[in-house]
Design an enzyme around this catalytic site. Structure first.
Site, short mmCIF file in Angstrom:
data_model
loop_
_atom_site.label_atom_id
_atom_site.label_comp_id
_atom_site.label_asym_id
_atom_site.label_seq_id
_atom_site.Cartn_x
_atom_site.Cartn_y
_atom_site.Cartn_z
N PRO A 72 1.15 45.09 6.31
CA PRO A 72 0.55 45.56 7.57
C PRO A 72 0.08 47.00 7.51
O PRO A 72 -0.77 47.40 8.32
CB PRO A 72 1.68 45.39 8.59
CG PRO A 72 2.93 45.31 7.79
CD PRO A 72 2.56 44.69 6.48
N GLU A 86 11.65 40.97 6.20
CA GLU A 86 11.39 42.40 6.44
C GLU A 86 10.46 43.00 5.41
O GLU A 86 10.28 44.21 5.35
CB GLU A 86 12.72 43.18 6.46
CG GLU A 86 13.64 42.80 7.60
CD GLU A 86 12.99 42.98 8.95
OE1 GLU A 86 12.47 44.08 9.21
OE2 GLU A 86 13.00 42.02 9.75
N ARG A 137 -16.31 33.23 0.51
CA ARG A 137 -17.67 32.93 0.96
C ARG A 137 -18.69 33.89 0.36
O ARG A 137 -19.90 33.64 0.42
CB ARG A 137 -17.75 32.95 2.49
CG ARG A 137 -17.46 34.29 3.11
CD ARG A 137 -17.19 34.17 4.61
NE ARG A 137 -18.20 33.39 5.30
CZ ARG A 137 -19.39 33.85 5.66
NH1 ARG A 137 -19.71 35.10 5.37
NH2 ARG A 137 -20.24 33.09 6.30
N ASP A 149 -25.08 37.75 7.74
CA ASP A 149 -23.74 37.97 8.27
C ASP A 149 -23.71 39.24 9.10
O ASP A 149 -24.35 40.25 8.76
CB ASP A 149 -22.72 38.07 7.15
CG ASP A 149 -22.29 36.71 6.63
OD1 ASP A 149 -22.67 35.71 7.26
OD2 ASP A 149 -21.59 36.66 5.61
#
Length: 228
Positions: free
Chosen positions: A87, A114, A152, A167
């Site tokens: 994160p 964790e 992709r 895109d």
């Protein structure tokens, strides 16, 4: 391009990528996706891959040995960098996806509980990647987002360079623009006339004028016309 995913839940990947763009890329031999069970690389007969954190605290931490062993096991078939889904890693952007798509493959480590023992970050991971500042139960969903975003971009997967050039976050695209399809009129909203005109230069100008990188309509009203 080859993706090797290291996870304690490897079975969740196959159903997600069985269909769609990635699934077709796999069927056509442009992509390879292998999900590996970290428990198969545990050193003890109980297949333990986690333990309590030194210093105390809630939860469990993934041990370094199974991750090290799993990376070493797949390395002969994948020369790409090891990506740790974290994160607090570098944010996943289109530019980062383009960099990763140029690699021969990716080895993706999915954390759980964790997190992972920090020695994995220090000694094994080449990059740490985050899909946002929020908490999930594990790294599997972020890994899926990373795979889809990168896959992709592999030449031939989408079937045409035009799709990539259009895109929303492609270099020079200027952001996404509103899209419409049939019917031309629906619930009092009419497709802008310019899009029905067949004038490609005018359509291109309209799309540039209405380009945006979010879907909140910031900076202007909805381009659809409401009929009285």
């Amino acid at each position: 391009m080859r993706f090797d995913v290291l996870s304690i839940f490897p079975e969740v990947f196959e159903p997600v990528f069985r269909q769609g763009v990635v699934g077709r890329g796999i069927q056509r031999g442009l992509l390879q996706l292998q999900a590996h069970d970290l428990r198969e690389h545990a050193a003890d007969p109980h297949r333990q891959v986690d333990d309590a954190p030194f210093g105390g605290g809630a939860g469990m931490v993934l041990m370094p040995e199974p991750i090290f062993a799993a990376v070493e096991a797949v390395r002969p078939w994948n020369a790409g960098p090891v990506v740790l889904m974290e994160p607090w890693g570098e944010p996943l952007t289109q530019a980062l996806a383009e960099d990763l798509a140029a690699e021969p493959g990716l080895i993706i480590v999915c954390g759980r509980y964790e997190g992972v023992d920090d020695r994995v970050r220090q000694l094994v991971a080449d990059r740490e990647v985050s899909i946002g500042n929020f908490v999930l139960s594990g790294g599997e969903l972020p890994a899926m987002v990373l795979i889809d975003t990168v896959a992709r971009l592999v030449p031939g997967v989408l079937g045409g360079e035009a799709s990539l050039a259009q895109d929303a976050f492609a270099a020079g695209a200027g952001g996404g623009y509103p899209q419409f399809t049939r019917p031309a009129e629906w619930r009092g909203l009419k497709v802008p006339d310019v899009l029905l005109s067949g004038n490609h230069a005018a359509i291109a100008r309209w799309r540039r004028a209405h380009a945006r990188t979010d879907r909140q309509g910031r900076g202007g009203a909805s381009p659809a016309l409401r009929l009285s």
